[in-house]
Design a protein around this motif. Structure first.
Motif: not given
Length: 498
Positions: A132, A164-165, A168, A172, A185, A206, A208-210, A212-213
């Motif tokens: 990350y 971004w994906t 995430g 995750g 985070v 940001y 969106y990636h949250g 996904v996670s």
């Protein structure tokens, strides 16, 4: 603070070749070092895959399951993922740090020698934290203002949804490894605020990636809903325990970290804080500063509130070494600072040397009672003998142990052991509760007899066999196999006198 001012660690091919050598060394160590209690415990998880576990999220179990499917149910088999994870972390640190002196110090630290092969939730955690960090560095570089045509100002930068994906997914997976990953985070959010880009340039990505996670880490939520959130509450209470002596707790925490990484991470902490904003002008150092200084400040504060375990703050130091390289580049011309920097790694280096010497030839100055390395050999041998004795008796009755550690070792040696609920702290084995009183006859493997509260309805137990635990030729404890049975059963042998 230009990247060009930092010593080059070498090109990618050299780095990969070096990492391949490091990985080979890790695999050798994995085969010869004794298994730790918790490693065997996590191995048992892989035999009962589920959404999550009472103690930690499920990533460790999944990796062990995949590894042992290829390399077999052995200590080496379940340690392969730890070796790979550690090699990945070393690669990321080397790629971002590019300083040979610092990298040598890192490589000879306990975390990247003995700790590198230990398969615990920290192994995937530090790997995904490092990945990350690498992702965030690239994100910050893409967000960095670029000079446009004469006086046109910064060019607008667009980060793809695919990038971004990816972030995430990494986030995750880190949360699926250990809850500590959640600290990344807010640290990432601060780093993005300091990027000098408009909020609209990155906030939607940001968020969106949250999302996904959260989807990737949803097995934890599913499991906790099934368990009435008891596992999360257990972890919260464990982390929220207070200490009566804040100063002692903080000193102990810092002392353990110095043994793990040397004095530089704490010696340079004020330097990083003082120059925080100037460091953050560089995209690469911005990501490193936020992922080092903010989590470490949290853990130092937390150490004044509760006694922290030594491994809780491991993730902070992955991001530290690129910052240390900048500092070292500014003082490297001085022989004093060169040797001072090298000596900063003496505590962890000495610790590693002593541990390896003690492993090969036990040191008499280490008390037998405190010898955790050779104790693991003794536990392995003793539980293997206990399993052999019970299996040879041929009675198909339940086998219980009083702790999750002993239950794990017995399972590792082929016994379907269960943990007596209420004897020690709860674990994966006590979900659902395994009460001894639910059966009529059972073997119980303990050192001392169980509390009468836990054996209500049973007669006095019979000691079937006693297996001493030999540590360096000295008996330190005995594993007793006791046969508990309810009075309506015909007793066998003489009952034990409490």
């Amino acid at each position: 603070m230009d990247d060009a001012q930092v010593e080059d660690f070498g090109d990618t091919r050299v780095s990969l070749r070096s990492i391949a050598i490091v990985l080979g060394i890790y695999l050798v160590l994995a085969a010869v070092l004794p298994a730790a209690d918790d490693e065997v415990y996590y191995w048992t998880w892989s035999k009962e895959l589920q959404w999550s576990y009472y103690d930690h999220p499920p990533m460790t179990a999944v990796l062990i399951y995949l590894s042992t499917a290829v390399f077999g149910d052995s200590v080496f088999g379940f340690r392969v993922p730890a070796c790979v994870a550690s090699a990945v972390v070393v690669y990321v640190i080397g790629r971002l740090t590019r300083c040979r002196l610092l990298m040598l110090g890192v490589l000879f630290s306990p975390l990247f020698t003995i700790g590198a092969v230990m398969m615990t939730p920290d192994s995937p955690l530090i790997m995904f934290w490092a990945l990350y960090l690498l992702w965030l560095v690239e994100l910050q570089q893409r967000l960095a203002p670029e000079a446009g045509a004469e006086g046109s100002g910064p060019k607008p930068v667009k980060i793809t949804w695919g990038w971004w994906t990816l972030g995430g997914i990494i986030l995750g997976c880190g949360v699926l490894s250990k809850y500590t990953m959640g600290l990344i985070v807010p640290a990432t959010f601060v780093s993005l605020l300091l990027s000098r880009r408009r909020l609209t340039d990155w906030i939607s990505g940001y968020v969106y990636h949250g999302i996904v996670s959260a989807v990737v880490a949803s097995p934890i939520l599913i499991y906790n809903i099934q368990q009435g959130f008891e596992p999360l509450l257990f972890q919260w209470k464990h982390a929220a325990q207070t200490t009566p002596n804040a100063l002692r707790s903080m000193v102990e925490f810092i002392g353990v970290q110095i043994l793990l990484f040397g004095t530089l991470p704490f010696y340079l902490f004020p330097w990083v804080i003082k120059r925080f904003l100037s460091l953050c002008q560089n995209p690469r150092l911005r990501a490193c500063s936020c992922l080092y200084a903010l989590p470490l400040a949290f853990f130092v504060y937390k150490s004044t509130q509760t006694r922290l375990e030594g491994n809780w703050a491991l993730v902070c130091f992955i991001s530290f070494w690129p910052l240390a390289a900048v500092w070292y580049d500014s003082v490297r011309a001085s022989k004093f600072w060169h040797w001072s920097t090298a000596s900063a790694f003496l505590p962890p280096a000495i610790a590693v040397v002593v541990i390896f010497i003690h492993l090969v030839s036990p040191l008499s100055i280490v008390p037998v009672k405190l010898d955790r390395i050779h104790r693991q050999f003794a536990v392995d041998d003793a539980t293997a003998e206990v399993a052999r004795i019970i299996q040879e008796r041929g009675e198909k009755i339940p086998v219980f142990a009083d702790s999750y550690q002993m239950t794990s070792w017995l399972r590792f040696h082929g016994l379907p052991a269960q943990q007596v609920d209420g004897a020690t702290r709860p674990s994966h084995f006590t979900r659902p509760p395994r009460r001894l009183t639910n059966v009529d006859r059972a073997y119980v493997v303990t050192n001392l007899p169980l509390s009468p509260i836990l054996t209500e309805g049973f007669g006095l137990p019979e000691v079937v066999a006693s297996v001493p635990m030999q540590i360096r030729g000295v008996t330190e404890g005995t594993l007793n196999i006791r046969l508990y049975q309810k009075p309506n059963r015909n007793p066998v042998g003489q009952p034990e006198v409490p």
